[in-house]
Write a protein that holds these residues in place. Structure first.
Motif, PDB file in Angstrom:
ATOM      1  N   LEU A 280      11.804  -7.050   5.736  1.00 53.84           N
ATOM      2  CA  LEU A 280      10.547  -6.700   6.391  1.00 53.84           C
ATOM      3  C   LEU A 280       9.395  -6.556   5.410  1.00 53.84           C
ATOM      4  CD1 LEU A 280      11.812  -4.015   8.937  1.00 53.84           C
ATOM      5  CD2 LEU A 280      11.478  -6.465   9.316  1.00 53.84           C
ATOM      6  N   ALA A 281       9.695  -6.197   4.168  1.00 60.78           N
ATOM      7  CA  ALA A 281       8.650  -5.900   3.184  1.00 60.78           C
ATOM      8  C   ALA A 281       7.712  -7.080   2.958  1.00 60.78           C
ATOM      9  CB  ALA A 281       9.290  -5.480   1.863  1.00 60.78           C
ATOM     10  N   LYS A 282       8.225  -8.301   3.114  1.00 62.07           N
ATOM     11  CA  LYS A 282       7.390  -9.471   2.851  1.00 62.07           C
ATOM     12  C   LYS A 282       6.261  -9.622   3.863  1.00 62.07           C
ATOM     13  CE  LYS A 282      10.420 -12.698   5.351  1.00 62.07           C
ATOM     14  NZ  LYS A 282      11.299 -13.889   5.180  1.00 62.07           N
ATOM     15  N   PHE A 283       6.357  -8.913   4.998  1.00 61.78           N
ATOM     16  CA  PHE A 283       5.349  -9.032   6.041  1.00 61.78           C
ATOM     17  C   PHE A 283       4.248  -7.980   5.928  1.00 61.78           C
ATOM     18  CE2 PHE A 283       9.276 -10.723   8.153  1.00 61.78           C
ATOM     19  CZ  PHE A 283       8.869 -12.056   8.144  1.00 61.78           C
ATOM     20  N   LEU A 284       4.210  -7.246   4.810  1.00 57.49           N
ATOM     21  CA  LEU A 284       3.201  -6.204   4.604  1.00 57.49           C
ATOM     22  C   LEU A 284       2.050  -6.710   3.743  1.00 57.49           C
ATOM     23  CD1 LEU A 284       5.529  -3.165   3.791  1.00 57.49           C
ATOM     24  CD2 LEU A 284       4.364  -3.643   5.967  1.00 57.49           C
ATOM     25  N   PRO A 285       0.877  -6.125   3.888  1.00 58.21           N
ATOM     26  CA  PRO A 285      -0.198  -6.394   2.918  1.00 58.21           C
ATOM     27  C   PRO A 285       0.253  -5.963   1.523  1.00 58.21           C
ATOM     28  CG  PRO A 285      -1.036  -5.212   4.844  1.00 58.21           C
ATOM     29  CD  PRO A 285       0.460  -5.170   4.932  1.00 58.21           C
ATOM     30  N   ALA A 286      -0.361  -6.537   0.514  1.00 56.05           N
ATOM     31  CA  ALA A 286       0.064  -6.243  -0.857  1.00 56.05           C
ATOM     32  C   ALA A 286      -1.128  -6.125  -1.785  1.00 56.05           C
ATOM     33  CB  ALA A 286       1.002  -7.343  -1.362  1.00 56.05           C
ATOM     34  N   ILE A 287      -0.912  -5.403  -2.871  1.00 53.41           N
ATOM     35  CA  ILE A 287      -1.838  -5.331  -3.995  1.00 53.41           C
ATOM     36  C   ILE A 287      -1.203  -6.127  -5.125  1.00 53.41           C
ATOM     37  CG2 ILE A 287      -3.084  -3.849  -5.600  1.00 53.41           C
ATOM     38  CD1 ILE A 287      -3.880  -3.308  -2.738  1.00 53.41           C
ATOM     39  N   VAL A 288      -1.940  -7.068  -5.685  1.00 53.94           N
ATOM     40  CA  VAL A 288      -1.398  -8.003  -6.672  1.00 53.94           C
ATOM     41  C   VAL A 288      -2.132  -7.847  -7.995  1.00 53.94           C
ATOM     42  CG1 VAL A 288      -0.886 -10.430  -7.170  1.00 53.94           C
ATOM     43  CG2 VAL A 288      -0.951  -9.631  -4.791  1.00 53.94           C
ATOM     44  N   ARG A 289      -1.363  -7.792  -9.079  1.00 58.94           N
ATOM     45  CA  ARG A 289      -1.941  -7.736 -10.424  1.00 58.94           C
ATOM     46  C   ARG A 289      -1.393  -8.897 -11.248  1.00 58.94           C
ATOM     47  NH1 ARG A 289      -2.124  -2.433 -14.447  1.00 58.94           N
ATOM     48  NH2 ARG A 289      -3.314  -3.397 -16.141  1.00 58.94           N
ATOM     49  N   VAL A 290      -2.291  -9.663 -11.814  1.00 57.40           N
ATOM     50  CA  VAL A 290      -1.938 -10.877 -12.539  1.00 57.40           C
ATOM     51  C   VAL A 290      -2.443 -10.779 -13.967  1.00 57.40           C
ATOM     52  CG1 VAL A 290      -2.140 -13.389 -12.588  1.00 57.40           C
ATOM     53  CG2 VAL A 290      -2.206 -12.176 -10.393  1.00 57.40           C
ATOM     54  N   ARG A 291      -1.604 -11.158 -14.931  1.00 55.66           N
ATOM     55  CA  ARG A 291      -2.030 -11.273 -16.311  1.00 55.66           C
ATOM     56  C   ARG A 291      -2.088 -12.746 -16.664  1.00 55.66           C
ATOM     57  NH1 ARG A 291       0.990  -6.498 -16.326  1.00 55.66           N
ATOM     58  NH2 ARG A 291      -0.114  -4.720 -17.273  1.00 55.66           N
ATOM     59  N   PHE A 292      -3.198 -13.157 -17.260  1.00 51.10           N
ATOM     60  CA  PHE A 292      -3.355 -14.533 -17.660  1.00 51.10           C
ATOM     61  C   PHE A 292      -2.782 -14.763 -19.051  1.00 51.10           C
ATOM     62  CE2 PHE A 292      -7.452 -14.165 -15.022  1.00 51.10           C
ATOM     63  CZ  PHE A 292      -6.797 -14.510 -13.857  1.00 51.10           C
ATOM     64  N   ALA A 293      -2.240 -15.946 -19.268  1.00 53.80           N
ATOM     65  CA  ALA A 293      -1.672 -16.290 -20.580  1.00 53.80           C
ATOM     66  C   ALA A 293      -2.764 -16.331 -21.637  1.00 53.80           C
ATOM     67  CB  ALA A 293      -0.959 -17.636 -20.496  1.00 53.80           C
ATOM     68  N   ARG A 294      -2.384 -16.013 -22.855  1.00 53.68           N
ATOM     69  CA  ARG A 294      -3.354 -16.031 -23.960  1.00 53.68           C
ATOM     70  C   ARG A 294      -3.613 -17.435 -24.472  1.00 53.68           C
ATOM     71  NH1 ARG A 294      -4.887 -11.211 -25.524  1.00 53.68           N
ATOM     72  NH2 ARG A 294      -3.651  -9.389 -24.914  1.00 53.68           N
ATOM     73  N   GLU A 295      -2.691 -18.325 -24.261  1.00 52.92           N
ATOM     74  CA  GLU A 295      -2.860 -19.716 -24.705  1.00 52.92           C
ATOM     75  C   GLU A 295      -2.469 -20.665 -23.581  1.00 52.92           C
ATOM     76  OE1 GLU A 295      -4.318 -20.591 -27.348  1.00 52.92           O
ATOM     77  OE2 GLU A 295      -4.426 -18.613 -28.315  1.00 52.92           O
TER      78      GLU A 295
ATOM     79  N   TYR B 246       0.849  -1.190   0.000  1.00 55.48           N
ATOM     80  CA  TYR B 246       0.000   0.000   0.000  1.00 55.48           C
ATOM     81  C   TYR B 246       0.886   1.241   0.000  1.00 55.48           C
ATOM     82  CZ  TYR B 246      -4.244  -2.677   1.073  1.00 55.48           C
ATOM     83  OH  TYR B 246      -5.316  -3.537   1.021  1.00 55.48           O
ATOM     84  N   ARG B 247       0.420   2.299  -0.655  1.00 57.48           N
ATOM     85  CA  ARG B 247       1.295   3.452  -0.890  1.00 57.48           C
ATOM     86  C   ARG B 247       1.234   4.525   0.180  1.00 57.48           C
ATOM     87  NH1 ARG B 247      -0.438   4.070  -7.173  1.00 57.48           N
ATOM     88  NH2 ARG B 247       0.498   2.117  -7.922  1.00 57.48           N
ATOM     89  N   ARG B 248       0.126   4.607   0.926  1.00 58.15           N
ATOM     90  CA  ARG B 248       0.056   5.675   1.911  1.00 58.15           C
ATOM     91  C   ARG B 248      -0.962   5.352   3.006  1.00 58.15           C
ATOM     92  NH1 ARG B 248      -1.787  10.851  -1.365  1.00 58.15           N
ATOM     93  NH2 ARG B 248      -0.856   9.789  -3.139  1.00 58.15           N
ATOM     94  N   PHE B 249      -0.709   5.922   4.164  1.00 62.09           N
ATOM     95  CA  PHE B 249      -1.622   5.839   5.306  1.00 62.09           C
ATOM     96  C   PHE B 249      -1.590   7.179   6.023  1.00 62.09           C
ATOM     97  CE2 PHE B 249      -0.207   1.439   4.717  1.00 62.09           C
ATOM     98  CZ  PHE B 249      -1.411   0.748   4.755  1.00 62.09           C
ATOM     99  N   ARG B 250      -2.636   7.455   6.765  1.00 57.70           N
ATOM    100  CA  ARG B 250      -2.663   8.688   7.537  1.00 57.70           C
ATOM    101  C   ARG B 250      -2.355   8.449   9.018  1.00 57.70           C
ATOM    102  NH1 ARG B 250      -4.157  13.280   5.097  1.00 57.70           N
ATOM    103  NH2 ARG B 250      -5.432  13.204   3.202  1.00 57.70           N
TER     104      ARG B 250
END
Length: 281
Positions: free
Chosen positions: A266-281, A246-250
């Protein structure tokens, strides 16, 4: 529960009768709308403001001080979706676990086709405030009921979003759902958020947001450094995986996460936003 007519902005409703995971739609609404209502807001969501102000509910007593986390998440999803819409005119967006999210209202380009998928109680509440339309249809179904896929017309591309959803499912169900989407929606995209394992464990023993509200159990947690391997193990149809914190908090201590994101151990212990592209074939 049957949907009531849409309420004008000036009206105030009694609190919707919700429990468990569907009640989290009020938690996320609280965080999005309060950020949007700030004079120095960095995220604007007029429809969230309208709905927030139309429900007679003591949000702060239940959910505490707003921390902008859900506003951050929605903004990051919007920033990913808008360029996709420009590149896929008339494409289809599927919003799993839509609740009272207003991404369609924020991002509508006049051409997109949208499916809002959620369980009956959640859709009933949604329809009090957000009417379905020809280009924004409501599908009354759990995301785990894969028959919702039959409602998707994928000729102009598919972008599936799942904000605040997958962590409430068991890991094997998340894997089954993502695998089915990757196989069905070739060339499509998926965006979702994750919580780390330590936070999942915390919710499983009881995580009280305030003395009035205990967060639902979140059985699926995954650390950031495990995400890509897990996705590729679930499906051979994964083309690419991107993730970021996440990019920002107040609020403090949530803002400590911004510094942790730059420290690899430490970064691995943070919540994350994930974007996945599916293969075309």
């Amino acid at each position: 529960m049957s949907p009531a007519p849409l309420n004008p902005v000036s009206s105030v409703d009694a609190t919707p009768v919700l429990c468990g995971v569907p009640q989290t739609m009020l938690w996320t609404l609280h965080n999005r709308a309060t950020e949007s209502l700030r004079p120095d807001a960095w995220f604007r969501d007029p429809e969230a403001e309208r709905i927030f102000q139309s429900i007679a509910f003591d949000y702060r007593a239940h959910f505490g001080r707003p921390d902008s986390s859900h506003a951050t998440r929605s903004q990051m999803f919007d920033e990913a979706l808008r360029p996709w819409l420009a590149a896929h005119p008339g494409g289809m967006v599927v919003e799993l676990g839509c609740g009272l999210e207003t991404q369609f209202q924020r991002c509508d380009d006049g051409r997109v086709r949208w499916l809002c998928v959620d369980v009956p109680d959640a859709i009933a509440v949604r329809e009090r405030y957000l009417a379905p339309s020809e280009r924004c249809r409501h599908v009354v179904r759990s995301a785990l009921d894969l028959s919702w896929m039959d409602e998707v017309e994928a000729s102009n591309g598919v972008f599936v979003t799942a904000q605040g959803l997958f962590m409430y499912f068991p890991e094997d169900e998340v894997g089954r759902l993502i695998s089915a989407m990757a196989k069905r929606f070739k060339g499509g995209e998926l965006m979702f958020d994750t919580i780390p394992r330590w936070f999942s464990r915390k919710t499983m023993v009881g995580f009280d947001i305030t003395r009035h509200y205990r967060a639902p159990s979140m059985p699926w947690g995954i650390n950031r450094d495990e995400i890509e391997a897990a996705l590729r193990a679930w499906s051979p149809h994964i083309a690419s995986v991107q993730h970021e914190p996440y990019r920002r908090f107040r609020t403090f201590p949530a803002r400590l996460g911004l510094g942790m994101a730059h420290i690899p151990p430490l970064a691995k212990f943070l919540p994350a936003i994930v974007r996945v592209r599916f293969a075309r074939e």
